[in-house]
Design an enzyme around this catalytic site. Structure first.
Site, PDB file in Angstrom:
ATOM      1  CG  ASP A 146     -11.834 -11.577   8.649  1.00 21.20           C
ATOM      2  OD1 ASP A 146     -10.949 -10.985   9.292  1.00 21.20           O
ATOM      3  OD2 ASP A 146     -11.791 -11.712   7.417  1.00 21.20           O
ATOM      4  N   GLY A 181      -1.435 -11.696   8.735  1.00 22.82           N
ATOM      5  CA  GLY A 181      -1.377 -13.146   8.939  1.00 22.82           C
ATOM      6  C   GLY A 181      -2.503 -13.648   9.833  1.00 22.82           C
ATOM      7  NE  ARG A 235      -3.659  -2.504   1.838  1.00 23.11           N
ATOM      8  CZ  ARG A 235      -3.223  -3.479   2.636  1.00 23.11           C
ATOM      9  NH1 ARG A 235      -2.388  -3.235   3.617  1.00 23.11           N
ATOM     10  NH2 ARG A 235      -3.649  -4.701   2.479  1.00 23.11           N
ATOM     11  CB  CYS A 267      -8.917 -24.708  -3.904  1.00 16.23           C
ATOM     12  SG  CYS A 267      -8.522 -26.454  -3.702  1.00 16.23           S
ATOM     13  CG  MET A 275      -0.195 -24.438  -6.709  1.00 15.97           C
ATOM     14  SD  MET A 275      -1.771 -24.169  -5.848  1.00 15.97           S
ATOM     15  CE  MET A 275      -2.186 -25.853  -5.370  1.00 15.97           C
ATOM     16  CG  ASN A 311     -11.109  -5.122   3.135  1.00 17.06           C
ATOM     17  OD1 ASN A 311      -9.936  -4.944   3.409  1.00 17.06           O
ATOM     18  ND2 ASN A 311     -11.684  -6.305   3.260  1.00 17.06           N
ATOM     19  CB  CYS A 329      -5.760 -18.553  -3.652  1.00 16.61           C
ATOM     20  SG  CYS A 329      -4.854 -18.146  -2.151  1.00 16.61           S
ATOM     21  CG  HIS A 330      -7.054 -21.345  -7.365  1.00 13.42           C
ATOM     22  ND1 HIS A 330      -6.398 -21.010  -8.527  1.00 13.42           N
ATOM     23  CD2 HIS A 330      -6.113 -21.914  -6.568  1.00 13.42           C
ATOM     24  CE1 HIS A 330      -5.127 -21.378  -8.447  1.00 13.42           C
ATOM     25  NE2 HIS A 330      -4.930 -21.918  -7.266  1.00 13.42           N
ATOM     26  CB  THR A 378      -0.078  -5.898   2.530  1.00 16.24           C
ATOM     27  OG1 THR A 378      -0.922  -5.845   3.691  1.00 16.24           O
ATOM     28  CG2 THR A 378       0.097  -7.344   2.092  1.00 16.24           C
TER      29      THR A 378
END
Ligand code: CA
Length: 716
Positions: free
Chosen positions: A313, A190, A130, A619, A661, A400, A622-623, A174
């Site tokens: 969260d 994390g 950022r 999965c 991956m 966010n 991310c996917h 980040t």
């Protein structure tokens, strides 16, 4: 001119700028010159409001692209540039730093920290960064793999580098560092990976660690680092430290020089499910809190917890703005935040005392915040007949990391807001809690669109999933002033200017200006890729520029799945810089790849069903939910026959670990991997069929602007 003054001026001309580029100090960071943007949120107060007004309601129609700078990667772009002394400093994905001539865009230097790409699997939310901090001739960047690096602002050479996190755990950086009193303040992320949160301060000159403040307590047997931790431990139960606890300081900070208070926003609990983390209950301090610290020592001063015992969260790492507001006849020094949990908070920033909070989107987890106690009143548990039901907001948040902005003239805060539910189900039997990487304790299969439902039902479901808007919020009255509905969720951060304008980019690849008082669209240009970063503005030799980093990515681009159908990214990031009476063209977007015909679907429904569950849990983050990509990480529906042939070697053995991956032999059996492949083939064939019979267009029709965005991407 007296000779000595002349000599000094000449001296400064000759050696000044060369000797000390980016000469930001406490004064400049607290009260920036009108044309400067010397700190992440423009100043320590992080208002993101510029006094520049050459670009205004009357002139904005003349605004056009002056120059652009294409970045070398196509991952998400989240940085706000910094501009001082004629130089623009910006970061791209994989923590790369670029210094550009702010008037022309000419590259002065670049720095690539060489983040190993395998680090990507430790990052929940893309390989983003950022931005930098600049201070007295140095540029500071936090890297995805946890280093804090000090660069010489003149040439980008490394002055010092510190590893700020244990490399054997899934910490990442980040967020942008901040510099306060000759110390670089840096947090880390994390919270989905079982880490323990903290924020650190390093000496700007030497890189030595000055202090570290942990946000959640560790193992009591090891002793507590501070009194604050000893007190916080009373609000936890069980053996939380074995699971990390979370509470990462991954983004927001602000500083009040007069009160000498540094504010840090603290993230969610890890794992998400509070019963797993702290089975005996408790508020779990300092999760989901704003914490005020002394910047000299890191000593705790006060905290306000937005979501006690967070289980959704609901981070409080969202952007915080310091301002002075007239409330009930007196001026209050406030701190404002619109965290993920959906309430807009106004607190006294001297004491942390609660002033007010109201929901700014649809909120179901709590009925209201009790004004007497400042605590939310939780709604009934999110289970009906033992089954989890959707709760709003979702883990993506009502808001966010995308920065908001405060316009003191209009008295409004502009929030990139989202309305979305999410079904939280406990994954108690899941291997999640033993996983060295993903560790939320939440069953993502419950949140995915169910299998084997009629297309019409699926379309109707998709329509209700997420809605997003630019929201103008009156923080004194605690109510909305206006909203601009967006076609797609996950839009850009916001800039406010004294020209009476609010700038924001969006997911469909546009950059727009709205009237600060009414929300009326005043100006719009194509960015040719989705925009999530916040714009900023600066002046060089009296000429105003407006800059925005464009590049689709971030958590929703990874996990949003079909919600991303209309905003396929895939283009390289680009910095777009606008000025009056210019008419440049941005770099093009990408042409969508032809979908290869997938292998025939020959699997049994039971195997597909099993694969659906394993895919959702291992999965989808991310996917993409339901095997649908977001233009950042490979869309498995497009998997080539060659990749299908070595699917087990990729997913089980981890032959692509170095590329980001990892293998999943620690949580999946070879049989389960094959079930995942069966499910991927099932979804790919559905997609293939949809396109084949043009039913595709029904699935993405929705609004005119969605179709337009899609057509735009198709044409380029
Ligand atoms: Ca989180």
């Amino acid at each position: 001119m007296p000779r000595t003054v002349f000599a000094t001026a000449l001296c400064a001309l000759l050696i000044g700028p060369a000797a000390l580029a980016a000469a930001v100090d406490a004064e400049r960071a607290a009260e920036p010159a009108p044309g400067d943007w010397p700190a992440h949120g423009r100043s320590y107060a992080e208002q993101r409001h510029s006094p520049l007004d050459a670009v205004n309601r009357d002139t904005v129609e003349r605004l056009g692209l002056a120059w652009s700078f294409e970045l070398p990667t196509r991952r998400g772009q989240e940085a706000t540039p910094i501009v001082v002394d004629g130089v623009l400093y910006v970061t791209g994905s994989w923590s790369m730093v670029f210094a550009l001539d702010a008037a022309t865009g000419a590259l002065k230097w670049q720095y690539d920290p060489g983040v190993p790409r395998r680090t990507g699997s430790k990052a929940c939310c893309d390989a983003v960064n950022r931005g930098v901090a600049v201070w007295q001739g140095q540029v500071f960047v936090g890297t995805l793999d946890g280093r804090l690096v000090a660069l010489d602002a003149a040439d980008g050479s490394v002055n010092w580098s510190q590893q700020t996190v244990p490399t054997d755990q899934a910490y990442t950086i980040t967020g942008a560092p901040r510099v306060v009193k000759d110390r670089v303040i840096i947090g880390n992320g994390g919270g989905e990976y079982g880490v323990r949160g903290y924020v650190s301060a390093y000496d700007v000159a030497t890189g030595d660690l000055a202090w570290r403040f942990h946000t959640v307590p560790g193992n009591p047997d090891a002793g507590f680092e501070s009194d604050a931790m000893a007190r916080a431990a009373n609000t936890w139960s069980g053996e939380w430290w074995r699971l990390g606890g979370g509470g990462t300081v991954w983004d927001s900070m602000a500083y009040d020089p007069e009160l000498d208070l540094l504010y840090v926003g603290v993230g969610n609990g890890s794992p998400w499910q509070r019963e797993m983390r702290s089975p005996g209950g408790g508020d779990n301090l300092f999760l989901s809190s704003i914490v005020a610290l002394r910047p000299d020592t890191g000593a705790y001063v006060w905290h306000y917890q937005t979501t006690p015992a967070d289980t959704w969260d609901y981070t409080a790492t969202q952007h915080m703005i310091l301002a002075d507001l007239e409330i009930e006849g007196r001026t209050r020094k406030v701190i404002m935040q619109a965290p993920k949990n959906g309430f807009f908070y106004v607190l006294d920033r001297e004491t942390g005392a609660f002033i007010s909070a109201e929901p700014f989107v649809n909120v179901t987890w709590a009925s209201h915040v009790d004004p007497e106690t400042g605590r939310p009143v939780e709604a009934e548990p999110v289970y009906v007949d033992g089954q989890p039901v959707p709760t709003a907001p979702s883990p993506l948040g009502a808001h966010n990391w995308m920065p908001m902005a405060w316009n003191p003239d209009a008295g409004l805060v502009y929030i990139p807001a989202m309305d979305a539910p999410f079904t939280h189900a406990s994954a108690a039997a899941d291997p999640d809690l033993d996983d060295p990487l993903w560790r939320t304790g939440t069953d993502f299969a419950a949140a995915a669109t169910p299998l084997f439902i009629a297309p019409a039902v699926e379309e109707a479901l998709a329509e209700t999933l997420v809605s997003a808007h630019l929201l103008a919020w009156d923080p004194v009255a605690q109510k909305a002033a206006w909203r601009v509905q967006h076609a797609h969720p996950w839009n850009g951060g916001v800039l406010s200017t004294a020209g009476g304008l609010v700038f924001q980019g969006d997911a469909t690849g546009h950059f727009s200006a709205y009237d600060a008082n009414s929300g009326r669209l005043m100006w719009q240009r194509p960015a040719n890729t989705g925009v999530v970063a916040a714009p900023m503005t600066y002046a060089i030799d009296g000429r105003q520029f407006v800059a925005v980093l464009a590049g689709w990515g971030g958590s929703m681009a990874l996990n949003g799945g079909r919600l991303n159908d209309t905003v396929k990214g895939g283009a390289n990031g680009r910095l777009l810089v606008y000025a009056l009476d210019e008419a440049g063209e941005p770099p093009p977007g990408v042409v969508m790849a032809e979908m290869p015909q997938p292998p025939r679907n020959t699997a049994l429904d039971d195997d597909i069903r099993a694969g659906f569950g394993h895919y959702a849990r291992s999965c989808s983050v991310c996917h993409g939910m339901n095997v649908a990509g977001g233009g950042v990480i490979p869309d498995l529906r497009y998997l080539s026959r060659e990749k299908h042939a070595i699917f087990d070697r990729i997913v089980y053995d981890g032959v692509l670990t170095e590329a980001g991956m990892p293998g999943f032999s620690h949580r999946l059996t070879p049989e389960q991997v094959e079930q995942i492949r069966a499910y991927v083939i099932y979804e790919a064939n559905r997609e293939w069929r949809r396109r084949d019979d043009s039913g595709w267009w029904r699935a993405v029709k929705n609004t005119a602007s969605r179709a337009t965005a899609w057509a735009l991407l198709q044409l380029q």
